[in-house]
Design a protein around this motif. Structure first.
Motif, PDB file in Angstrom:
ATOM      1  N   ARG A  36      55.385  64.911  -0.945  1.00 53.00           N
ATOM      2  CA  ARG A  36      56.022  63.934  -0.057  1.00 53.00           C
ATOM      3  C   ARG A  36      57.236  63.283  -0.744  1.00 53.00           C
ATOM      4  NH1 ARG A  36      52.971  59.745   3.667  1.00 53.00           N
ATOM      5  NH2 ARG A  36      53.151  61.554   4.962  1.00 53.00           N
ATOM      6  N   ILE A  37      57.065  62.896  -1.990  1.00 52.78           N
ATOM      7  CA  ILE A  37      58.165  62.255  -2.722  1.00 52.78           C
ATOM      8  C   ILE A  37      59.333  63.220  -2.883  1.00 52.78           C
ATOM      9  CG2 ILE A  37      58.837  61.329  -4.972  1.00 52.78           C
ATOM     10  CD1 ILE A  37      55.926  60.200  -5.150  1.00 52.78           C
ATOM     11  N   VAL A  38      59.042  64.453  -3.308  1.00 52.81           N
ATOM     12  CA  VAL A  38      60.102  65.447  -3.506  1.00 52.81           C
ATOM     13  C   VAL A  38      60.828  65.716  -2.197  1.00 52.81           C
ATOM     14  CG1 VAL A  38      60.524  67.882  -4.042  1.00 52.81           C
ATOM     15  CG2 VAL A  38      59.070  66.521  -5.533  1.00 52.81           C
ATOM     16  N   ALA A  39      60.096  65.872  -1.105  1.00 48.24           N
ATOM     17  CA  ALA A  39      60.716  66.167   0.183  1.00 48.24           C
ATOM     18  C   ALA A  39      61.660  65.054   0.619  1.00 48.24           C
ATOM     19  CB  ALA A  39      59.639  66.399   1.240  1.00 48.24           C
ATOM     20  N   TRP A  40      61.221  63.805   0.505  1.00 53.78           N
ATOM     21  CA  TRP A  40      62.080  62.703   0.950  1.00 53.78           C
ATOM     22  C   TRP A  40      63.284  62.507   0.038  1.00 53.78           C
ATOM     23  CZ3 TRP A  40      61.953  61.436   5.713  1.00 53.78           C
ATOM     24  CH2 TRP A  40      60.770  61.553   6.443  1.00 53.78           C
ATOM     25  N   VAL A  41      63.112  62.656  -1.268  1.00 49.87           N
ATOM     26  CA  VAL A  41      64.249  62.528  -2.188  1.00 49.87           C
ATOM     27  C   VAL A  41      65.262  63.645  -1.934  1.00 49.87           C
ATOM     28  CG1 VAL A  41      64.913  62.700  -4.621  1.00 49.87           C
ATOM     29  CG2 VAL A  41      62.997  61.244  -3.960  1.00 49.87           C
ATOM     30  N   MET A  42      64.749  64.871  -1.756  1.00 52.37           N
ATOM     31  CA  MET A  42      65.648  65.996  -1.479  1.00 52.37           C
ATOM     32  C   MET A  42      66.338  65.825  -0.128  1.00 52.37           C
ATOM     33  SD  MET A  42      65.659  67.956  -4.085  1.00 52.37           S
ATOM     34  CE  MET A  42      66.404  69.431  -3.428  1.00 52.37           C
ATOM     35  N   GLY A  43      65.636  65.361   0.864  1.00 56.66           N
ATOM     36  CA  GLY A  43      66.230  65.153   2.184  1.00 56.66           C
ATOM     37  C   GLY A  43      67.354  64.136   2.148  1.00 56.66           C
ATOM     38  N   VAL A  44      67.119  63.010   1.505  1.00 56.82           N
ATOM     39  CA  VAL A  44      68.150  61.977   1.408  1.00 56.82           C
ATOM     40  C   VAL A  44      69.306  62.464   0.528  1.00 56.82           C
ATOM     41  CG1 VAL A  44      68.632  59.664   0.500  1.00 56.82           C
ATOM     42  CG2 VAL A  44      66.569  60.068   1.858  1.00 56.82           C
ATOM     43  N   GLY A  45      68.978  63.130  -0.587  1.00 65.27           N
ATOM     44  CA  GLY A  45      70.015  63.629  -1.499  1.00 65.27           C
ATOM     45  C   GLY A  45      70.934  64.632  -0.831  1.00 65.27           C
ATOM     46  N   GLN A  46      70.377  65.590  -0.116  1.00 64.07           N
ATOM     47  CA  GLN A  46      71.224  66.587   0.544  1.00 64.07           C
ATOM     48  C   GLN A  46      72.055  65.946   1.645  1.00 64.07           C
ATOM     49  OE1 GLN A  46      71.095  68.175   3.812  1.00 64.07           O
ATOM     50  NE2 GLN A  46      69.573  66.680   4.476  1.00 64.07           N
ATOM     51  N   ALA A  47      71.477  64.979   2.363  1.00 67.99           N
ATOM     52  CA  ALA A  47      72.233  64.308   3.418  1.00 67.99           C
ATOM     53  C   ALA A  47      73.442  63.587   2.834  1.00 67.99           C
ATOM     54  CB  ALA A  47      71.336  63.322   4.172  1.00 67.99           C
ATOM     55  N   LEU A  48      73.235  62.880   1.726  1.00 70.53           N
ATOM     56  CA  LEU A  48      74.358  62.191   1.082  1.00 70.53           C
ATOM     57  C   LEU A  48      75.417  63.179   0.597  1.00 70.53           C
ATOM     58  CD1 LEU A  48      72.436  59.447  -0.937  1.00 70.53           C
ATOM     59  CD2 LEU A  48      73.759  59.170   1.181  1.00 70.53           C
ATOM     60  N   ALA A  49      74.969  64.309   0.048  1.00 74.28           N
ATOM     61  CA  ALA A  49      75.913  65.313  -0.448  1.00 74.28           C
ATOM     62  C   ALA A  49      76.737  65.909   0.698  1.00 74.28           C
ATOM     63  CB  ALA A  49      75.156  66.415  -1.193  1.00 74.28           C
ATOM     64  N   PHE A  50      76.086  66.253   1.806  1.00 70.62           N
ATOM     65  CA  PHE A  50      76.819  66.839   2.936  1.00 70.62           C
ATOM     66  C   PHE A  50      77.751  65.818   3.579  1.00 70.62           C
ATOM     67  CE2 PHE A  50      73.821  70.352   2.719  1.00 70.62           C
ATOM     68  CZ  PHE A  50      74.590  71.433   3.124  1.00 70.62           C
ATOM     69  N   ILE A  51      77.322  64.573   3.681  1.00 70.34           N
ATOM     70  CA  ILE A  51      78.189  63.525   4.245  1.00 70.34           C
ATOM     71  C   ILE A  51      79.395  63.316   3.345  1.00 70.34           C
ATOM     72  CG2 ILE A  51      78.334  61.048   4.750  1.00 70.34           C
ATOM     73  CD1 ILE A  51      75.371  61.271   5.706  1.00 70.34           C
TER      74      ILE A  51
END
Length: 169
Positions: A36-51
């Protein structure tokens, strides 16, 4: 706890309440901690990178990036974020009637009668339920990556299965 005729009603109630609390504790949802922690960190991280890419890539010049490309980056970020939210949302929710297992794409509801047992071998990435229809069901909420807590959760699920099989008879 057995209540004899000489015990007070208060002691009997506290024993019953203790048993009910233990049963309620067995019925807590199963969720992957590390996954759960890895999924949410990766989700937020990729979103910030793409934005950041959509905003910071050149708007003019030879290497300019058009608005359609920027929108495409944001659409990709949304799809990856959705996928990561599915990884973060895997769970198994027990109730008195059965078990609802939510994996990545499929959610399956089983009655306790349909669950015959579970496997969680040394090389298994997650718990697998043996079902009445012979179709094994992965419970991704209990993952080997969680270490010792995963083994404890597998034991709790095995206890829960046994409890419902013995109380149903």
């Amino acid at each position: 706890m057995t209540v004899s005729a000489g015990q007070s009603g208060r002691e009997g109630r506290s024993g019953r309440e203790g048993r009910e609390a233990a049963i309620a504790d067995l019925h807590r949802p199963f969720v992957s901690r590390r996954g759960r922690i890895v999924a949410w960190v990766m989700g937020v991280g990729q979103a910030l990178a793409f934005i950041a890419c959509a905003l910071l890539l050149p708007w003019s010049g030879v290497d300019q990036v058009g608005i359609n490309d920027r929108i495409g980056l944001l659409v990709i970020a949304v799809f990856i974020g959705w996928g990561m939210s599915r990884f973060g949302g895997v769970r198994a929710t027990p109730s008195k009637e059965g078990l609802v297992v939510r994996n990545l794409l499929i959610t399956r509801t089983l009655t306790w009668r349909e669950v015959e047992g579970l496997n969680f071998g040394v090389s298994d990435p997650w718990v697998t339920l043996n079902t009445e229809d012979g179709d094994p069901l992965a419970v991704m909420a209990i993952q080997r990556a969680d270490g010792e807590p995963a083994r404890s959760e597998a034991e709790r699920l095995a206890t829960l299965i046994e409890y419902h099989h013995t109380t149903a008879q």
